[in-house]
Motif scaffolding. Structure first.
Motif, PDB file in Angstrom:
ATOM      1  N   ASP A 169      16.371 -23.164   0.698  1.00  0.00           N
ATOM      2  CA  ASP A 169      15.471 -22.200   1.623  1.00  0.00           C
ATOM      3  C   ASP A 169      16.635 -21.138   2.062  1.00  0.00           C
ATOM      4  N   CYS A 184       2.560 -20.647  -7.259  1.00  0.00           N
ATOM      5  CA  CYS A 184       1.948 -19.875  -5.990  1.00  0.00           C
ATOM      6  C   CYS A 184       1.410 -18.622  -6.333  1.00  0.00           C
ATOM      7  N   ILE A 191       7.327 -28.449  -9.302  1.00  0.00           N
ATOM      8  CA  ILE A 191       6.511 -27.244  -9.475  1.00  0.00           C
ATOM      9  C   ILE A 191       6.440 -27.388 -10.877  1.00  0.00           C
ATOM     10  N   ALA A 205       4.385 -17.758  -1.659  1.00  0.00           N
ATOM     11  CA  ALA A 205       5.139 -19.048  -1.647  1.00  0.00           C
ATOM     12  C   ALA A 205       5.152 -19.733  -0.326  1.00  0.00           C
ATOM     13  N   TYR A 250       3.435 -23.555  -0.108  1.00  0.00           N
ATOM     14  CA  TYR A 250       4.328 -24.776   0.119  1.00  0.00           C
ATOM     15  C   TYR A 250       3.579 -25.466   1.632  1.00  0.00           C
ATOM     16  N   ASN A 251       3.150 -24.616   2.395  1.00  0.00           N
ATOM     17  CA  ASN A 251       2.666 -25.178   3.706  1.00  0.00           C
ATOM     18  C   ASN A 251       1.462 -26.020   3.513  1.00  0.00           C
ATOM     19  N   MET A 304       1.321 -30.728  -0.327  1.00  0.00           N
ATOM     20  CA  MET A 304       2.656 -30.407  -0.895  1.00  0.00           C
ATOM     21  C   MET A 304       3.697 -30.831   0.302  1.00  0.00           C
ATOM     22  N   LYS A 305       3.529 -30.827   1.268  1.00  0.00           N
ATOM     23  CA  LYS A 305       4.544 -31.406   2.254  1.00  0.00           C
ATOM     24  C   LYS A 305       4.847 -32.853   1.932  1.00  0.00           C
ATOM     25  N   ILE A 350       7.383 -31.401  -1.899  1.00  0.00           N
ATOM     26  CA  ILE A 350       7.474 -30.045  -2.877  1.00  0.00           C
ATOM     27  C   ILE A 350       7.424 -28.933  -1.658  1.00  0.00           C
ATOM     28  N   THR A 351       8.569 -28.468  -1.581  1.00  0.00           N
ATOM     29  CA  THR A 351       8.876 -27.449  -0.408  1.00  0.00           C
ATOM     30  C   THR A 351       9.459 -26.180  -0.725  1.00  0.00           C
ATOM     31  N   ILE A 352       9.884 -25.184  -0.070  1.00  0.00           N
ATOM     32  CA  ILE A 352      10.422 -24.168  -0.401  1.00  0.00           C
ATOM     33  C   ILE A 352      12.022 -24.315  -0.142  1.00  0.00           C
TER      34      ILE A 352
END
Lengths: 697, 326
Positions: free
Chosen positions: A40, A122, A147, A244, A248-249, A253-254, A258-260
């Motif tokens: 990030d 995204c 992803i 995006a 991811y939020n 996903m968390k 799978i996060t930014i």
């Protein structure tokens, strides 16, 4: 076991660690020594991470790939932004207005239209135009871990709002952006916005950033700060699309990690294809990358080195980049020699077998490496290494002439030309001030030497360190004749360090011996890093070994290390020596807001003279980076500050494949020999067993 | 048997609490939450405000063991120890401190790489060690025994690092038979696994032979062996049929106890061969002062060790019918 080995080899499996399918592909292979923790751009602040994210994220500015000293040029911006200054009543001021009169500095950044993001889920849309993956349920992502598990992707154009969004993200206290406190000194209203976000007020006003139109945004500073443009070349100021973050939020996903922070979304030349940070990271060409061309100019010598052969060619050249995690140097080095990695650094262990020095002291590759046509490139790092005296200490600190002479005597005694030869294999430039070569204010030749420690030898055009006799004389004038105080007590100084490696003892012995030459006893206090850091923070030390790698190539980013209000002990800043000279502070405040000019140079010279006289540091050296690469890796120029450079590299895959084949023919006969000996050896044993069983023995 | 197992599991609970306490205490004697924050945030431009913010975001702003500012049960529950340690008992390892990755996912991903090296090394090593030990025991008091023991002592006296670097140099660099380091999944894994497995077996062969030779020598001097010989059983039959079976209890003690720990991998081997296993995961966490991973791995190690001890006890009943648990 030997049979197994023999069978394995007879099957024709070589030592090539890569799949056969990659044999003739134009893939760049390299290594990383530690797992990157953050991708990030609001959090990442490490060179291990920058080498990846700078290929993906694009801040508005960058450094020219070939030019030195480092030169800022636009990346996604149309031009380098020129600040407009205003006073407290909102009236525009001329650019040379003193900082004290400036109430606002406005940077308006216009980005180029038509820049597209990498393909990413995204942005994927349904036929009705809604975002496809923004309302995900558990069942939608069952079995997804990366992803690339999402079948559909989309893209969109880069807009100014993405940059503003990222600056707002840096203010979010939940992200722990490592430069938030630095930005708080400059960007208007960032502290208040950060506090509001902490209270959950996500729509709080943030007057320091604003979108002007689709392609333009403004950053408003509350003071004059010419170095701000350098920050605009760092990944912190990269664009971040809201899609995006919303993507991811999502809780599903968390839950899947799978996060930014693991899967970036950028506009750069590459995107992440495989992210197994504990094993390998694979980047592939961003299909949506715009037309960009290789630089057509560089510094002197670049053309002769072949670095301009690809001028005006469309980049990137390499479709895929494979980075392998190699924690240990020895296997990494051996695989480089086998041709399985395209470039390598040089450790002290392998230095003598890799590098030879000519009669003039110029380095080149050894016979073995020359036979493989391995190329050596050197560059001075924008780094300064120093020993800091604690200026708050009763013995080594203080500003009286006697204390200055004591520190000067110690500085003379510690012969760092010799240290560099012994412990760094010559990979360093002795420093005379905090500024390394390539930074405005650095001066080579007689005008740049430290006159308190060196004399200028006109016959050789080189500085010559003052003699030990002169150091002893200074020590006597400091009140320690022969290394003893007026009461006859020996002068003992402590050196706090974290040196626990194999070579540490010899380095400490070297320091001890050097100081003993002038009668000073050095006491080494080796400790773990946490204790060491606490000692520095609390001012509980006399001498420490420390260093600084520049964030940006400006004198301010080095000279602030000795600015009084940055004292480590008193103000939790980066001034580890706790040096606080009002004259130096005044000059620094003037210098930091000036454009590079003769006036600025004059102030830097004055500041350097103060530092050389007061000697709060023993100026040690600026490291020189020795990088090796194979002949098939083209356009490779080391760059400590510039990122996003993979796009300029080119690989001659045929040449690499041929060399790998020649260099890695397996040698099998020793295995067969061992197998034969083993069989022969078992015959007497078998006979013995047979005899025993028959009762004849 | 079931009662015995339940009792052993109940015994494990206070042991695990104790392990947690010790790890927690030792970690925070060496590192304060402030130091953790500074290490994780990096060295440059970090202020106390940044440190305090990180601690708050990651739950390290609370007192370590006792919260005087809280009321009732909060004295104990609103502490770092309770917040971080309680979830371990339901195997909720949470996320790492350095980059918030899911620790359970990492363990389940990396465990296979560790096993890919550790399991064949263990099984093949066991076979090689037992076979050679039996040969040495067979030739007891001869030059084979003499030289076998000398070689075994020599091999076990050399650091495993020597075998790793030497093996990489010989097989990888000079003979070019295997990749010097690396790892891949699926069928490609084989070429990366053979060299570390061979080196692992060779480096463990010395201590293995010494241990098993002693066991076999004890057995071959017992009365039942003499009786078997008197009945005309061949020497090979005595060793492989009678002595081996009776030596199973000490062998099992050694073997079953080691099986659960195979999951945790080897620190040095994984680092030198770039194998993405749990050994390297743990050492990286220690270096990065990532308390979440350190406590999870120590806890997992403790659980596996206790499981290993329990399995060892149960396995005794399989090889020796006389053993019963009340």
């Amino acid at each position: 076991m030997l049979m197994m080995l023999a069978f394995f080899v007879s099957c024709g499996v070589p030592n090539n660690p890569y799949p056969k399918s990659e044999r003739n592909e134009e893939i760049y292979y390299s290594t990383f020594p530690e797992e990157p923790k953050h991708f990030d751009p609001a959090i990442s602040y490490s060179s291990d991470e920058y080498r990846f994210i700078q290929q993906i994220y694009e801040p508005p500015l960058r450094y020219h790939y070939l030019k030195r000293p480092y030169t800022l040029i636009p990346l996604t911006a149309e031009a380098i932004p020129q600040p407009r200054y205003y006073d407290a009543r909102g009236r525009q001021l001329p650019s040379d207005t003193p900082a004290a009169s400036v109430a606002r500095a406005v940077y308006e950044i216009r980005i180029r239209p038509g820049i597209m993001y990498q393909p990413h889920p995204c942005f994927a849309k349904t036929e009705s135009g809604t975002l496809r993956y923004h309302d995900l349920e558990e069942a939608d992502v069952s079995g997804f871990a990366e992803i690339k598990d999402f079948p559909m992707t989309g893209t969109r154009e880069l807009i100014a709002d993405d940059y503003v969004h990222q600056i707002k993200r840096m203010a979010d206290p939940r992200l722990s952006c490592p430069i938030l406190s630095t930005l708080a000194d400059y960007i208007l209203g960032i502290n208040a916005y950060s506090a509001a976000i902490a209270k959950g007020q996500n729509d709080a006003p943030f007057p320091g950033v604003e979108v002007v139109d689709r392609y333009t945004y403004r950053v408003i500073l509350k003071t004059k700060y010419p170095q701000f443009v350098y920050w605009l070349a760092m990944p912190f100021f990269s664009p971040m699309p809201k899609e995006a973050i919303d993507f991811y939020n999502q809780p599903v996903m968390k839950e899947r990690n799978i996060t930014i922070d693991r899967f970036p979304v950028g506009t750069g030349a590459y995107r992440i294809e495989t992210l197994l940070a504990h094993k390998e990271i694979v980047l592939v060409k961003n299909e949506n990358f715009r037309v960009e061309r290789y630089p057509s100019s560089g510094e002197r010598g670049d053309r002769e080195a072949g670095l301009l052969d690809d001028a005006w060619e469309i980049v990137p050249f390499i479709p895929k980049v494979v980075y392998k995690l190699e924690k240990e140097y020895i296997p990494r080095w051996n695989k480089f020699l086998q041709g399985y990695y395209d470039n390598s650094s040089i450790s002290s262990d392998t230095f003598d077998s890799a590098i030879a020095f000519g009669e003039m002291g110029d380095p080149s590759t050894s016979e073995e490496l020359r036979a493989k046509h391995i190329v050596l490139r050197t560059s001075v790092e924008p780094t300064t290494v120093y020993l800091a005296f604690n200026m708050l200490d009763d013995t080594v600190g203080g500003y009286t002439p006697e204390k200055q002479k004591l520190r000067q005597a110690i500085s003379i005694a510690l012969d760092y030309e010799e240290y560099i030869e012994i412990f760094r294999n010559g990979r360093g430039v002795v420093s005379h001030s905090p500024l390394p070569p390539g930074i405005f204010g650095y001066e080579a030749g007689e005008s740049g030497i430290n006159p308190y420690l060196y004399n200028w030898d006109a016959s050789t055009n080189r500085p010559v360190r003052k003699s030990i006799e002169e150091a002893r004389q200074l020590l006597a004038e400091a009140g320690y004749p022969g290394g003893q105080d007026p009461k006859g007590n020996p002068l003992i100084v402590s050196f706090d360090n974290t040196w626990t490696s194999a070579g540490a003892t010899s380095q400490l012995t070297w320091m001890r011996n050097k100081l003993e030459q002038i009668g000073i006893t050095m006491e080494s206090r080796t400790t773990d890093y946490n204790r060491f850091r606490d000692k520095v923070k609390n001012g509980n030390f006399q001498i420490i070994y420390w260093g600084w790698h520049a964030d940006y190539p400006d004198a301010e980013n080095f000279l602030f290390l000795l600015y009084g209000p940055n004292s480590k002990t008193l103000h939790d800043g980066e001034n580890a020596a706790n040096y606080d000279n009002p004259e130096y502070n005044r000059l620094f405040e003037e210098m930091k807001n000036m454009e590079n000019s003769p006036e600025r140079l004059a102030r830097i010279r004055e500041m350097n003279r103060l530092l050389q006289r007061d000697a709060p540091w023993v100026f040690v050296y600026h490291p020189v980076n020795f990088g090796l690469s194979h002949q098939w890796l083209k356009n490779n120029k080391p760059s400590s500050l510039g990122g996003g450079n993979f796009k300029y590299l080119r690989i001659d895959a045929d040449q690499r494949s041929k060399n790998r084949h020649v260099w890695n023919k397996p040698i099998v006969w020793p295995l067969w020999l061992c197998l034969g000996l083993l069989i022969l050896g078992t015959i007497p044993a078998a006979i013995t067993i047979w005899k025993r069983e028959r009762g004849t023995q | 048997m079931v009662t015995y197992i339940i009792r052993r599991i109940l015994y494990a609970i206070p042991i695990l609490i104790g392990v947690n306490l010790i790890v927690f205490f030792l970690f925070f004697v060496v590192n304060s939450p402030d130091q953790m924050a500074r290490k994780i945030l990096g060295e440059k431009n970090i202020t106390q405000e940044d440190v305090d913010n990180w601690k708050k975001q990651n739950g390290y702003h609370l007192p370590l063991f006792f919260n005087t500012g809280a009321s009732g049960g909060g004295h104990l529950t609103e502490t770092i120890f309770f917040q971080k340690a309680a979830k371990l008992f339901v195997f909720d390892f949470g996320t790492s401190d350095t980059n918030n990755i899911d620790i359970t996912a990492q363990i389940s991903q990396r465990m296979w790489a560790s096993l890919a090296i550790a399991l064949p090394t263990f099984i093949l090593g066991l076979l090689v060690n037992i076979t050679i030990s039996m040969i040495v025991a067979y030739y007891r008091a001869t030059y084979v025994d003499f030289w076998g023991t000398i070689v075994a002592v020599t091999v076990m006296s050399v650091s495993s690092l020597f075998y790793i670097i030497g093996g990489q140099w010989l097989f990888g660099k000079m003979l070019r038979l295997f990749p010097i380091s690396g790892y891949d999944s699926g069928a490609n894994m084989l070429k990366f696994v053979i060299l570390p497995v061979v080196i692992g077996i060779i480096s463990g062969i010395g201590s293995g032979i010494r241990f098993y030779r002693t066991i076999f020598l004890e057995e071959v001097n017992r009365d039942y062996v003499r009786t078997a010989r008197a009945k005309g059983v061949s020497e090979a039959g005595v060793l492989f049929k009678h002595a081996l079976k009776n030596a199973m209890i000490p062998i099992l003690t050694n073997v079953v106890l080691a099986i659960p720990l195979l999951f945790l991998g080897s620190l040095v081997m994984e680092a030198f061969f770039a194998i993405p296993g749990l050994g390297s995961f743990t050492i990286e966490a220690i270096q990065a002062q990532d308390f979440a991973i350190v406590r999870s791995m120590v806890y997992l190690g403790s659980v596996l060790y206790i499981a290993g001890l329990l399995l060892t006890d149960i396995s005794y009943t399989l090889v020796d019918p006389r053993i019963r648990f009340g």
